[in-house]
Design a protein around this motif. Structure first.
Motif, PDB file in Angstrom:
ATOM      1  N   LYS A 188       0.833  -1.203   0.000  1.00  0.00           N
ATOM      2  CA  LYS A 188       0.000   0.000   0.000  1.00  0.00           C
ATOM      3  C   LYS A 188       0.866   1.250   0.000  1.00  0.00           C
ATOM      4  CE  LYS A 188      -4.009  -2.020   2.260  1.00  0.00           C
ATOM      5  NZ  LYS A 188      -4.761  -2.162   3.507  1.00  0.00           N
ATOM      6  N   ASN A 189       1.918   1.259   0.821  1.00  0.00           N
ATOM      7  CA  ASN A 189       2.816   2.416   0.866  1.00  0.00           C
ATOM      8  C   ASN A 189       3.560   2.602  -0.432  1.00  0.00           C
ATOM      9  OD1 ASN A 189       2.079   3.059   3.473  1.00  0.00           O
ATOM     10  ND2 ASN A 189       3.738   1.916   4.413  1.00  0.00           N
ATOM     11  N   LYS A 195       1.173   4.106  -2.915  1.00  0.00           N
ATOM     12  CA  LYS A 195       0.947   5.524  -2.655  1.00  0.00           C
ATOM     13  C   LYS A 195       2.084   6.362  -3.205  1.00  0.00           C
ATOM     14  CE  LYS A 195      -1.894   5.196   1.486  1.00  0.00           C
ATOM     15  NZ  LYS A 195      -1.941   5.400   2.938  1.00  0.00           N
TER      16      LYS A 195
END
Length: 170
Positions: free
Chosen positions: A162-163, A166
Motif C-alpha cells: 500500500k505504501n 501511494k
C-alpha cells in the motif's frame, strides 16, 4: 499439565486475542463489521492488561515452582526470553492509558509495536521452556503463535504494498 503451564497457555490465548483482530482488520477491512472482531477491538486495552496480569501470575508461579533466586545473575541468562517478554508486557501495560497516548503521541505507537517482538520471543520461550516436557498444549501454543506470526507477516507485506502504491501515485 501443570498449573503454571495452564496459566502460561491462558496468557497466550488472551495475548493473541489482543493482537489478532487489528491485524486481521488491516488485511481484511470488512472483518471490522463482525461482532466478535468488534468486541475484541473495543476491549483490546483490557485484554492486553489481562494478558500482563496473567503473565505476572505465570512469572510468580515459575519463581516459586523452580525456586528461582533473583539475586543469582545466571538466572537472567537462563530465563532471558521470559524476562524480556515480561519487561515488554510491563512497558505496554504501564503505557496502556489515555494519558500516555497523549504524552507519547507517535512514540506510543512505536513503543506498542514491541508487542510483535514479544510475539517472536514467546515462540522461543515456549520452545526452550517445554524442551524436555513437550505436550499437546505446547504444540497448540506453537501452532497459534505460528498462525498469528503469519498473519502479522501478511499485514506487513500488505502495508508495504500500500505504501509503495501511494508513492507511485504521487
Amino acid at each position: 499439565m501443570t498449573y503454571n503451564s495452564l496459566c502460561g497457555f491462558i496468557t497466550l490465548i488472551v495475548y493473541i486475542a489482543t493482537i489478532f483482530p487489528s491485524n486481521i482488520v488491516k488485511i481484511f477491512p470488512k472483518t471490522k463489521k463482525y461482532k466478535l472482531n468488534r468486541l475484541l477491538l473495543q476491549h483490546r486495552r483490557s485484554s492486553g492488561l489481562a494478558a500482563f496480569f496473567l503473565a505476572s501470575n505465570h512469572a510468580v508461579i515459575s519463581l516459586g515452582h523452580y525456586g528461582i533466586n533473583l539475586l543469582d545473575l545466571s538466572i537472567y541468562q537462563n530465563y532471558y526470553s521470559g524476562l524480556s517478554i515480561y519487561v515488554i508486557f510491563a512497558l505496554l501495560a504501564i503505557t496502556s492509558n489515555n494519558w500516555s497516548l497523549r504524552k507519547l503521541k507517535r512514540k506510543w505507537k512505536k513503543l506498542h509495536q514491541l508487542t510483535y517482538l514479544a510475539m517472536l520471543l514467546l515462540f522461543w520461550h515456549i520452545l526452550s521452556a517445554m524442551e524436555n516436557s513437550w505436550s499437546l498444549v505446547t504444540s497448540i501454543s506453537l501452532l497459534l503463535l505460528s498462525v498469528i506470526s503469519v498473519v502479522y507477516a501478511i499485514r506487513l507485506i500488505s502495508d508495504f504494498r500500500k505504501n509503495k502504491q501511494k508513492k507511485v501515485e504521487i
